[in-house]
Design a protein around this motif. Structure first.
Motif, PDB file in Angstrom:
ATOM      1  N   GLN A 398       0.808  -1.216   0.000  1.00 23.13           N
ATOM      2  CA  GLN A 398       0.000   0.000   0.000  1.00 23.13           C
ATOM      3  C   GLN A 398       0.842   1.267   0.000  1.00 23.13           C
ATOM      4  O   GLN A 398       0.538   2.225  -0.708  1.00 23.13           O
ATOM      5  N   CYS A 399       1.941   1.257   0.786  1.00 24.53           N
ATOM      6  CA  CYS A 399       2.738   2.486   0.891  1.00 24.53           C
ATOM      7  C   CYS A 399       4.238   2.261   0.714  1.00 24.53           C
ATOM      8  O   CYS A 399       5.006   3.226   0.675  1.00 24.53           O
ATOM      9  N   GLY A 400       4.664   1.008   0.626  1.00 27.56           N
ATOM     10  CA  GLY A 400       6.090   0.716   0.510  1.00 27.56           C
ATOM     11  C   GLY A 400       6.819   0.659   1.829  1.00 27.56           C
ATOM     12  O   GLY A 400       8.038   0.482   1.871  1.00 27.56           O
ATOM     13  N   GLY A 401       6.088   0.816   2.936  1.00 24.11           N
ATOM     14  CA  GLY A 401       6.703   0.800   4.265  1.00 24.11           C
ATOM     15  C   GLY A 401       7.129  -0.589   4.711  1.00 24.11           C
ATOM     16  O   GLY A 401       6.990  -1.572   3.986  1.00 24.11           O
ATOM     17  N   LYS A 402       7.616  -0.669   5.949  1.00 29.27           N
ATOM     18  CA  LYS A 402       8.123  -1.921   6.488  1.00 29.27           C
ATOM     19  C   LYS A 402       6.983  -2.753   7.067  1.00 29.27           C
ATOM     20  O   LYS A 402       6.123  -2.255   7.783  1.00 29.27           O
ATOM     21  N   LEU A 403       6.997  -4.045   6.761  1.00 26.38           N
ATOM     22  CA  LEU A 403       5.960  -4.951   7.232  1.00 26.38           C
ATOM     23  C   LEU A 403       6.357  -5.627   8.547  1.00 26.38           C
ATOM     24  O   LEU A 403       7.533  -5.751   8.867  1.00 26.38           O
ATOM     25  N   LYS A 404       5.328  -6.089   9.255  1.00 25.99           N
ATOM     26  CA  LYS A 404       5.539  -6.832  10.495  1.00 25.99           C
ATOM     27  C   LYS A 404       4.513  -7.957  10.558  1.00 25.99           C
ATOM     28  O   LYS A 404       3.360  -7.777  10.162  1.00 25.99           O
ATOM     29  N   PHE A 405       4.938  -9.121  11.040  1.00 23.35           N
ATOM     30  CA  PHE A 405       4.038 -10.270  11.175  1.00 23.35           C
ATOM     31  C   PHE A 405       3.560 -10.396  12.620  1.00 23.35           C
ATOM     32  O   PHE A 405       4.338 -10.286  13.562  1.00 23.35           O
ATOM     33  N   LEU A 406       2.260 -10.642  12.778  1.00 19.39           N
ATOM     34  CA  LEU A 406       1.666 -10.933  14.077  1.00 19.39           C
ATOM     35  C   LEU A 406       0.917 -12.264  13.978  1.00 19.39           C
ATOM     36  O   LEU A 406       0.608 -12.729  12.883  1.00 19.39           O
ATOM     37  N   LYS A 407       0.625 -12.852  15.107  1.00 16.12           N
ATOM     38  CA  LYS A 407      -0.156 -14.082  15.131  1.00 16.12           C
ATOM     39  C   LYS A 407      -1.575 -13.772  15.600  1.00 16.12           C
ATOM     40  O   LYS A 407      -1.775 -12.970  16.518  1.00 16.12           O
ATOM     41  N   GLY A 408      -2.544 -14.417  14.972  1.00 18.26           N
ATOM     42  CA  GLY A 408      -3.923 -14.138  15.329  1.00 18.26           C
ATOM     43  C   GLY A 408      -4.832 -15.339  15.156  1.00 18.26           C
ATOM     44  O   GLY A 408      -4.463 -16.347  14.541  1.00 18.26           O
ATOM     45  N   ILE A 409      -6.030 -15.206  15.708  1.00 13.95           N
ATOM     46  CA  ILE A 409      -7.069 -16.238  15.624  1.00 13.95           C
ATOM     47  C   ILE A 409      -8.298 -15.590  14.997  1.00 13.95           C
ATOM     48  O   ILE A 409      -8.836 -14.614  15.536  1.00 13.95           O
ATOM     49  N   GLU A 410      -8.750 -16.125  13.883  1.00 15.91           N
ATOM     50  CA  GLU A 410      -9.921 -15.561  13.216  1.00 15.91           C
ATOM     51  C   GLU A 410     -11.179 -15.834  14.032  1.00 15.91           C
ATOM     52  O   GLU A 410     -11.492 -16.975  14.356  1.00 15.91           O
ATOM     53  N   VAL A 411     -11.918 -14.777  14.357  1.00 11.72           N
ATOM     54  CA  VAL A 411     -13.173 -14.932  15.099  1.00 11.72           C
ATOM     55  C   VAL A 411     -14.354 -14.289  14.378  1.00 11.72           C
ATOM     56  O   VAL A 411     -15.508 -14.471  14.775  1.00 11.72           O
ATOM     57  N   GLY A 412     -14.085 -13.548  13.326  1.00 16.10           N
ATOM     58  CA  GLY A 412     -15.151 -12.919  12.562  1.00 16.10           C
ATOM     59  C   GLY A 412     -14.726 -12.708  11.132  1.00 16.10           C
ATOM     60  O   GLY A 412     -13.539 -12.563  10.845  1.00 16.10           O
ATOM     61  N   HIS A 413     -15.702 -12.735  10.207  1.00 16.29           N
ATOM     62  CA  HIS A 413     -15.388 -12.560   8.787  1.00 16.29           C
ATOM     63  C   HIS A 413     -16.584 -11.900   8.123  1.00 16.29           C
ATOM     64  O   HIS A 413     -17.719 -12.383   8.261  1.00 16.29           O
ATOM     65  N   ILE A 414     -16.357 -10.810   7.428  1.00 11.13           N
ATOM     66  CA  ILE A 414     -17.432 -10.128   6.712  1.00 11.13           C
ATOM     67  C   ILE A 414     -17.094 -10.082   5.226  1.00 11.13           C
ATOM     68  O   ILE A 414     -15.947  -9.900   4.844  1.00 11.13           O
ATOM     69  N   PHE A 415     -18.119 -10.268   4.388  1.00 10.86           N
ATOM     70  CA  PHE A 415     -17.937 -10.365   2.944  1.00 10.86           C
ATOM     71  C   PHE A 415     -18.884  -9.412   2.227  1.00 10.86           C
ATOM     72  O   PHE A 415     -20.054  -9.283   2.607  1.00 10.86           O
ATOM     73  N   LYS A 416     -18.407  -8.791   1.173  1.00 15.40           N
ATOM     74  CA  LYS A 416     -19.309  -8.139   0.227  1.00 15.40           C
ATOM     75  C   LYS A 416     -19.528  -9.134  -0.905  1.00 15.40           C
ATOM     76  O   LYS A 416     -18.630  -9.405  -1.703  1.00 15.40           O
ATOM     77  N   LEU A 417     -20.723  -9.703  -0.970  1.00 14.66           N
ATOM     78  CA  LEU A 417     -21.006 -10.781  -1.923  1.00 14.66           C
ATOM     79  C   LEU A 417     -21.393 -10.280  -3.299  1.00 14.66           C
ATOM     80  O   LEU A 417     -21.293 -11.003  -4.286  1.00 14.66           O
ATOM     81  N   GLY A 418     -21.886  -9.053  -3.386  1.00 17.73           N
ATOM     82  CA  GLY A 418     -22.381  -8.568  -4.670  1.00 17.73           C
ATOM     83  C   GLY A 418     -23.659  -9.302  -5.061  1.00 17.73           C
ATOM     84  O   GLY A 418     -24.544  -9.552  -4.238  1.00 17.73           O
ATOM     85  N   THR A 419     -23.736  -9.715  -6.324  1.00 13.69           N
ATOM     86  CA  THR A 419     -24.937 -10.416  -6.813  1.00 13.69           C
ATOM     87  C   THR A 419     -24.664 -11.894  -7.083  1.00 13.69           C
ATOM     88  O   THR A 419     -25.385 -12.530  -7.846  1.00 13.69           O
ATOM     89  N   LYS A 420     -23.615 -12.423  -6.455  1.00 12.22           N
ATOM     90  CA  LYS A 420     -23.235 -13.833  -6.675  1.00 12.22           C
ATOM     91  C   LYS A 420     -24.416 -14.786  -6.433  1.00 12.22           C
ATOM     92  O   LYS A 420     -24.716 -15.653  -7.256  1.00 12.22           O
ATOM     93  N   TYR A 421     -25.092 -14.622  -5.320  1.00 14.13           N
ATOM     94  CA  TYR A 421     -26.193 -15.528  -4.977  1.00 14.13           C
ATOM     95  C   TYR A 421     -27.526 -15.048  -5.541  1.00 14.13           C
ATOM     96  O   TYR A 421     -28.366 -15.860  -5.936  1.00 14.13           O
TER      97      TYR A 421
END
Length: 583
Positions: A398-421
């Motif tokens: 996005q900006c060319g800056g320095k990246l960092k890795f973290l560890k996480g647990i997925e607890v939520g997920h939101i999607f923009k589905l459009g007109t797929k269904y």
């Protein structure tokens, strides 16, 4: 509630089949019990936590105008075939036949069912937007269920679905859900990040995952230290060095040279033998997609990102070729396959390699490799895609800056589905201009039961769970150290009544057990506040209050208990970043 009347079978030792902290502690604390692989019963203590999490989720959904429904777990195959997911969805979809030989499945998600409901009822733009949700049981037939509530087959989930007139409305619904999810995890008291994510089997145009930060997390989160970029590892784009591409494009290619590399199968072995960096070797990985062999050519110091592959090629499943298949396709054993003359119709090359020269690759012959591979010149009809995992040393996309890795647990997920269904299932409405149009959808999931495990992974110590006050089974554990002492029992009863009058969830441990046993149970189960009523303290006119989060112990005057306890309680909630007024 009195502990002597409560069913909470705690254990001293870790269960043998439990691998991670939350799994061990949930079982030891008497909150869940395993029925079979990936399927658990919630015992009273665990069910209280589940209900508190559910209530916070429900309140925030209702706050933004969502309407709660409940849909069947069993779903007919016809709906899934209509959306083209019956065959697309993998083996995680548990399919079965009823007595009439009709196909059904146990729902891992409910896009088809909710779309079927809405398409039969919604006729006009005046009935939109609409946002429906449920908190219900799901089933996903995981190949290797493990880690207790973290990755099980049957689980409790909040799934919501929005229906809008157009993309603008859908974006507003998406933003509304994003903000609601943020409030949910803040109210629970978790440290989390929202990150860009792959849409996977749900589909759609883009999505965000909500990740609880924990060192034991299975997922890697990629964040920029300069801008607000945050993504999971599967989604994070790898950007190339445009300058080096242009420089190498100008260089003249060298002739291909065949070199002897006896018994050198791996990138490490070849790099060490030829004295070249792993980044100057390319790996040729052979996969099977829809029964056809394809090859992926990536830098030797990178790992193939299978989620990117499935997303780019729009396929539900891929698998690595077996050694026998590799031999039939390349004419040699694993470790010597290369892109030149390989017996596949399609070769996909990671875009980091575009325009690059001077690489080592397999020669499709045992004990031999090739030098001076020119990617653009020698690999004919290659398609260049983003195929590999990002590294911390890569620039931010996005900006060319320095990246960092973290560890996480997925607890939520939101999607923009459009007109797929809505297109697949013909969910339409009549717009203001009188024209029939497809509804634009969104999908929003929260792993309600998974949140419990994630909260424990983030908040525990060697003695047990440390629950945030907002979701603890009981906020206070009142521990009577000697039930045979009349003065101690009388004071305990008074405190118990005061806490109930304050509207506080309290568990009174008046069991006829040694104090040490009670202390250990209180720590193990993770009650945020412990109140100890003992002879020595009481003789001096006070009781002790322990903050489970930091282990500190304060003294409260028995004569001024209610006032002083309110102050301590507020301080503990503040320490968690929680608001008592929002409770």
């Amino acid at each position: 509630m009195k502990f002597s009347q409560y069913y909470c079978p705690t254990l001293k030792e870790d269960p043998q089949d439990a691998e991670i902290v939350s799994h061990k502690l949930l079982i030891r604390a008497g909150m869940i019990r395993k029925l079979t692989s990936g399927i658990y019963s919630f015992l009273p203590m665990g069910l209280r936590v589940l209900r508190k999490v559910s209530q916070i989720v429900r309140e925030e959904m209702d706050r933004v105008g969502c309407l709660e429904i409940m849909m069947p777990i069993v779903q007919p195959a016809e709906l899934w075939k209509e959306s083209n997911r019956w065959d697309f969805y993998g083996k995680e979809l548990l399919r079965f036949k009823d007595r009439h030989e009709r196909d059904f499945c146990l729902g891992p998600t409910h896009e088809e069912v909710v779309t079927d409901i809405v398409r039969h009822e919604i006729r006009s733009y005046r009935q939109l937007p609409l946002n429906l949700y449920q908190i219900h049981t799901k089933f996903r037939d995981e190949i290797r269920p493990r880690f207790g509530l973290m990755r099980c087959r049957e689980f409790i989930m909040k799934d919501g679905y929005s229906f809008d007139r157009d993309d603008k409305g859908a974006e507003q619904s998406y933003k509304k859900m994003y903000d609601a999810y943020t409030r949910i995890f803040e109210r629970i008291g978790l440290k989390f990040r929202a990150v860009l994510a792959d849409t996977g089997q749900i589909g759609g145009s883009f999505s965000h995952e909500f990740m609880v930060l924990a060192e034991t997390g299975e997922d890697t989160i990629v964040v920029c230290q300069k801008c607000d970029f945050a993504s999971n590892l599967e989604k994070a784009e790898v950007v190339s060095n445009k300058g080096s591409e242009q420089n190498e494009l100008k260089e003249k290619p060298l002739a291909i040279e065949k070199i002897y590399t006896p018994n050198k199968h791996t990138v490490d072995e070849v790099a060490d033998y030829l004295k070249v960096p792993k980044s100057r070797i390319v790996k040729t990985l052979i996969y099977i997609i829809d029964s056809d062999p394809v090859a992926f050519v990536i830098p030797g110091d990178r790992d193939l990102n299978e989620a990117k592959v499935k997303s780019a090629l729009k396929v539900p499943e891929i698998r690595m070729a077996t050694p026998e298949e590799v031999y039939n396709i390349s004419g040699c054993e694993v470790g010597y396959a290369g892109p030149i003359g390989l017996g596949v119709k399609k070769i996909y090359v990671d875009r980091l390699l575009f325009g690059k020269k001077g690489f080592v690759c397999g020669a499709n012959e045992k004990d031999y490799h090739l030098k001076n591979l020119d990617i653009n010149e020698h690999i004919k009809n290659a398609q260049f895609l983003d195929l590999v995992n990002v590294k911390e040393t890569d620039p931010c996309p996005q900006c060319g800056g320095k990246l960092k890795f973290l560890k996480g647990i997925e607890v939520g997920h939101i999607f923009k589905l459009g007109t797929k269904y809505s297109q697949a299932m013909n969910a339409t409405y009549i717009d203001v201009d009188g024209k029939e149009k497809y509804m634009v959808m969104g999908c929003y999931g929260i792993g309600v039961s998974r949140i419990i495990a994630a909260a424990i992974e983030q908040n525990h110590d060697k003695n047990g769970i440390i629950f945030p006050p907002s979701i603890a089974p009981f906020e206070v554990c009142l521990v009577t150290l000697d039930i045979k002492d009349e003065n101690i029992m009388t004071t305990s009863k008074e405190i118990y009544k005061n806490l109930i009058d304050l509207g506080i969830d309290v568990l009174w441990d008046e069991r006829d057990l040694r104090p040490g046993f009670k202390f250990k149970d209180a720590d193990l189960i993770g009650f945020p506040i412990h109140i100890y009523v003992g002879k020595k303290a009481l003789s001096n006119g006070y009781v002790e209050v322990k903050n489970r989060k930091d282990g500190s112990v304060l003294k409260i005057s028995v004569d001024d208990f209610v006032h002083q306890f309110k102050d301590i309680r507020r301080q503990i909630w503040d320490m968690w970043g929680l608001s008592l007024t929002q409770k």
